[in-house]
Each structure stands twice: as structure tokens, then as C-alpha cells.
Design a protein around this motif. Structure first.
Motif, PDB file in Angstrom:
ATOM      1  N   PRO A   1      -0.497 -14.870  45.607  1.00  0.00           N
ATOM      2  CA  PRO A   1      -1.160 -13.607  45.930  1.00  0.00           C
ATOM      3  C   PRO A   1      -2.312 -13.806  46.908  1.00  0.00           C
ATOM      4  N   ASP A   2      -2.523 -12.793  47.764  1.00  0.00           N
ATOM      5  CA  ASP A   2      -3.672 -12.820  48.658  1.00  0.00           C
ATOM      6  C   ASP A   2      -4.888 -12.246  47.931  1.00  0.00           C
TER       7      ASP A   2
ATOM      8  N   ILE B   1       5.459 -18.308  50.187  1.00  0.00           N
ATOM      9  CA  ILE B   1       4.986 -19.491  50.914  1.00  0.00           C
ATOM     10  C   ILE B   1       6.031 -20.601  50.926  1.00  0.00           C
ATOM     11  N   PHE B   2       7.094 -20.435  50.121  1.00  0.00           N
ATOM     12  CA  PHE B   2       8.192 -21.407  50.120  1.00  0.00           C
ATOM     13  C   PHE B   2       9.434 -20.742  49.565  1.00  0.00           C
ATOM     14  N   GLN B   3      10.563 -21.004  50.206  1.00  0.00           N
ATOM     15  CA  GLN B   3      11.842 -20.532  49.677  1.00  0.00           C
ATOM     16  C   GLN B   3      12.937 -21.509  50.068  1.00  0.00           C
ATOM     17  N   SER B   4      13.938 -21.580  49.227  1.00  0.00           N
ATOM     18  CA  SER B   4      15.084 -22.444  49.466  1.00  0.00           C
ATOM     19  C   SER B   4      16.329 -21.654  49.080  1.00  0.00           C
TER      20      SER B   4
ATOM     21  N   VAL C   1       1.095 -26.475  44.639  1.00  0.00           N
ATOM     22  CA  VAL C   1       0.852 -25.251  45.402  1.00  0.00           C
ATOM     23  C   VAL C   1      -0.649 -25.129  45.596  1.00  0.00           C
ATOM     24  N   ALA C   2      -1.110 -25.191  46.844  1.00  0.00           N
ATOM     25  CA  ALA C   2      -2.540 -25.107  47.125  1.00  0.00           C
ATOM     26  C   ALA C   2      -2.755 -24.667  48.565  1.00  0.00           C
ATOM     27  N   GLY C   3      -3.741 -23.846  48.763  1.00  0.00           N
ATOM     28  CA  GLY C   3      -4.111 -23.442  50.115  1.00  0.00           C
ATOM     29  C   GLY C   3      -2.998 -22.766  50.888  1.00  0.00           C
ATOM     30  N   GLY C   4      -2.131 -22.034  50.193  1.00  0.00           N
ATOM     31  CA  GLY C   4      -1.050 -21.348  50.874  1.00  0.00           C
ATOM     32  C   GLY C   4       0.073 -22.259  51.318  1.00  0.00           C
ATOM     33  N   ARG C   5       0.095 -23.498  50.799  1.00  0.00           N
ATOM     34  CA  ARG C   5       1.145 -24.448  51.151  1.00  0.00           C
ATOM     35  C   ARG C   5       1.768 -25.041  49.897  1.00  0.00           C
ATOM     36  N   VAL C   6       2.989 -25.515  50.031  1.00  0.00           N
ATOM     37  CA  VAL C   6       3.715 -26.153  48.940  1.00  0.00           C
ATOM     38  C   VAL C   6       4.084 -27.554  49.393  1.00  0.00           C
ATOM     39  N   GLN C   7       3.801 -28.537  48.522  1.00  0.00           N
ATOM     40  CA  GLN C   7       4.122 -29.919  48.856  1.00  0.00           C
ATOM     41  C   GLN C   7       4.792 -30.576  47.652  1.00  0.00           C
ATOM     42  N   GLN C   8       5.919 -31.220  47.905  1.00  0.00           N
ATOM     43  CA  GLN C   8       6.603 -31.960  46.852  1.00  0.00           C
ATOM     44  C   GLN C   8       5.813 -33.248  46.615  1.00  0.00           C
ATOM     45  N   ILE C   9       5.354 -33.464  45.362  1.00  0.00           N
ATOM     46  CA  ILE C   9       4.524 -34.627  45.080  1.00  0.00           C
ATOM     47  C   ILE C   9       5.229 -35.679  44.225  1.00  0.00           C
ATOM     48  N   PHE C  10       6.378 -35.328  43.641  1.00  0.00           N
ATOM     49  CA  PHE C  10       7.117 -36.290  42.831  1.00  0.00           C
ATOM     50  C   PHE C  10       8.567 -35.846  42.721  1.00  0.00           C
TER      51      PHE C  10
END
Length: 82
Positions: A4-5, A13-16, A62-71
Motif C-alpha cells: 500500500p502507498d 510491486i511483483f508478479q509472476s 519486501v522493502a522499499g517498494g521492491r521484492v528480493q529473493q533472499i533464500f
């Protein structure tokens, strides 16, 4: 994944997206749970990634409007319940 904004309006912010013919390249993602994987008081998302013949589990931050795979786990047999 949507975030949410300031006004509470969710923004993707991410879709697959995949289908049965592309599971080897892009597995289906199924949300399993939300966890605090790094013990930093922030929610991370656990997904099951199911391909045609195997599956994996992955944690996404999920942070700062970005998604990162961490594991990501190694490849596991598909294994269906009886």
C-alpha cells in the motif's frame, strides 16, 4: 505482491505468471506464510515454487517498494499427498 502507498492504495510491486507449458522455466508460486526470517521486525514471505517435476521453497523480502529473493531451497521431489 502488492504494497500500500501512503493513502492505503495497494500497488503491485511483483508478479509472476505461468501456465502448464512453462512450468520448467517459471514455476507456480503459492504463498505459504509470512515470517521474520532475518529477525529484523519486518515480514518476509515464504512461497512454494512448484515446477513440472519438482518444487522449492523461497523467502522473499519486501522493502522499499521492491521484492528480493533472499533464500531458496534446493530442488525437492514433487511428492503429492495420498
Amino acid at each position: 505482491i502488492a504494497q500500500p502507498d501512503f493513502d492505503g492504495v495497494p500497488h503491485v510491486i511483483f508478479q509472476s505468471v505461468t501456465d502448464d507449458t512453462h512450468l520448467d522455466a517459471t514455476p507456480r508460486m503459492r504463498l505459504v506464510d509470512a515470517v521474520d526470517a532475518r529477525a529484523n521486525n519486518r515480514g518476509d514471505l515464504v512461497f512454494e515454487l512448484r515446477g513440472r517435476r519438482d518444487r522449492q521453497f523461497a523467502i522473499y523480502e519486501v522493502a522499499g517498494g521492491r521484492v528480493q529473493q533472499i533464500f531458496t531451497t534446493g530442488s525437492l521431489p514433487e511428492g503429492r499427498a495420498g
